[in-house]
Write a protein that holds these residues in place. Structure first.
Motif, short mmCIF file in Angstrom:
data_model
loop_
_atom_site.label_atom_id
_atom_site.label_comp_id
_atom_site.label_asym_id
_atom_site.label_seq_id
_atom_site.Cartn_x
_atom_site.Cartn_y
_atom_site.Cartn_z
N ARG A 83 40.24 47.28 38.46
CA ARG A 83 40.38 48.68 38.08
C ARG A 83 40.94 49.49 39.24
O ARG A 83 42.03 49.20 39.73
CB ARG A 83 39.06 49.21 37.54
CG ARG A 83 38.64 48.49 36.25
CD ARG A 83 37.49 49.08 35.56
NE ARG A 83 37.24 48.36 34.31
CZ ARG A 83 36.16 48.48 33.60
NH1 ARG A 83 35.21 49.32 33.97
NH2 ARG A 83 36.01 47.80 32.48
N SER A 84 40.18 50.48 39.76
CA SER A 84 40.74 51.31 40.83
C SER A 84 40.44 50.76 42.22
O SER A 84 40.80 51.36 43.22
CB SER A 84 40.18 52.73 40.72
OG SER A 84 38.77 52.72 40.88
N GLY A 85 39.78 49.60 42.29
CA GLY A 85 39.40 49.05 43.58
C GLY A 85 40.20 47.81 43.95
O GLY A 85 40.74 47.11 43.09
N PHE A 86 40.26 47.54 45.24
CA PHE A 86 40.95 46.37 45.75
C PHE A 86 40.02 45.66 46.72
O PHE A 86 39.50 46.28 47.65
CB PHE A 86 42.25 46.78 46.45
CG PHE A 86 43.09 45.61 46.88
CD1 PHE A 86 43.73 44.81 45.94
CD2 PHE A 86 43.25 45.31 48.22
CE1 PHE A 86 44.51 43.73 46.33
CE2 PHE A 86 44.03 44.24 48.62
CZ PHE A 86 44.66 43.45 47.67
N THR A 87 39.77 44.37 46.51
CA THR A 87 38.81 43.62 47.31
C THR A 87 39.52 42.53 48.10
O THR A 87 40.35 41.79 47.57
CB THR A 87 37.72 42.99 46.42
OG1 THR A 87 37.02 44.04 45.74
CG2 THR A 87 36.72 42.21 47.25
N ILE A 88 39.17 42.46 49.38
CA ILE A 88 39.68 41.43 50.29
C ILE A 88 38.53 40.46 50.57
O ILE A 88 37.43 40.87 50.93
CB ILE A 88 40.15 42.05 51.61
CG1 ILE A 88 41.32 43.00 51.40
CG2 ILE A 88 40.48 40.96 52.64
CD1 ILE A 88 42.66 42.35 51.25
N PHE A 89 38.80 39.16 50.43
CA PHE A 89 37.83 38.13 50.74
C PHE A 89 38.27 37.40 52.00
O PHE A 89 39.45 37.07 52.15
CB PHE A 89 37.72 37.11 49.59
CG PHE A 89 37.25 37.70 48.29
CD1 PHE A 89 35.90 37.69 47.96
CD2 PHE A 89 38.15 38.24 47.39
CE1 PHE A 89 35.47 38.23 46.76
CE2 PHE A 89 37.74 38.78 46.19
CZ PHE A 89 36.38 38.78 45.87
N GLY A 90 37.33 37.14 52.90
CA GLY A 90 37.67 36.47 54.14
C GLY A 90 36.81 35.26 54.42
O GLY A 90 35.59 35.31 54.30
N ASP A 91 37.46 34.16 54.78
CA ASP A 91 36.77 32.96 55.27
C ASP A 91 36.30 33.24 56.69
O ASP A 91 37.12 33.57 57.55
CB ASP A 91 37.74 31.77 55.32
CG ASP A 91 37.54 30.80 54.18
OD1 ASP A 91 36.39 30.53 53.82
OD2 ASP A 91 38.56 30.30 53.67
#
Length: 197
Positions: free
Chosen positions: A145-153
């Motif tokens: 939706r209006s959010g953006f998520t970054i995933f990090g190892d």
């Protein structure tokens, strides 16, 4: 008890309810370096881990702001690297200063007078005074939706001697800052409780 149909609320009012009720929220103080070599540092209070034994952490930000991504997610996507620094009570004011909207060619480290320390496996620096830092490489990203998520190892962990007991990170020694709704923050005050289940 008042109840709310989310469709009847303004986005601002709904966000206030969610941010006040989902709390305290840990803060990811994320350092990145742009492809042009500018060090960026910014706080994000939508942050947690999704895997601990094979650690993956994530932070979220608005998908776009004024038609563009913020510097931090853009840098993380373009370079594939970022560090997450833990915010403690002594760093609260400095953390707040790094939330200022600076142009991409200016560094929040310099604007806030924060000392950099080198990372071991990634190019971005870490906050020298942070008691714990996770060095991360980009695992994935997702727009919701209006959010953006970054995933990090998580590739490497820095932990200051001051927060260790018998060589292990001790939560009672980290006065972690959490974000509450509105203008409020909290500092962890451990409550001793023995789980039964």
């Amino acid at each position: 008890m008042p109840t709310y149909d989310v469709d009847s609320l303004t986005p601002r009012d709904l966000a206030r309810i969610v941010k006040s009720a989902v709390s305290p929220r840990p803060i990811a103080w994320v350092s990145t370096t742009s492809p042009d070599g500018v060090d960026n540092l910014a706080p994000f209070s939508t942050y947690n881990y999704v895997s601990s034994t094979e650690p993956v952490v994530h932070f979220s930000t608005p998908a776009v702001e004024d038609g563009e991504r913020k510097d931090t997610p853009r840098n993380a996507l373009e370079t594939g690297e970022f560090a997450v620094n833990v915010v403690t009570a002594d760093l609260l004011e400095s953390m707040d200063q790094t939330a200022a909207p600076l142009p991409p060619d200016e560094s929040e480290f310099d604007a806030a007078g924060l000392e950099r320390a080198p990372c071991e496996t990634i190019d971005p620096p870490r906050v020298a005074d942070a008691v714990v830092t996770f060095e991360c490489t980009l695992y994935d990203s997702m727009e919701i939706r209006s959010g953006f998520t970054i995933f990090g190892d998580v590739e490497y962990v820095h932990a200051d001697e001051s927060v260790l007991t018998d060589g292990k990170v001790d939560a009672t020694k980290i006065d972690t800052v959490g974000r509450l709704g509105g203008p409020f923050y909290s500092v962890s005050d451990p409550l001793e409780f023995e789980r039964q289940f």
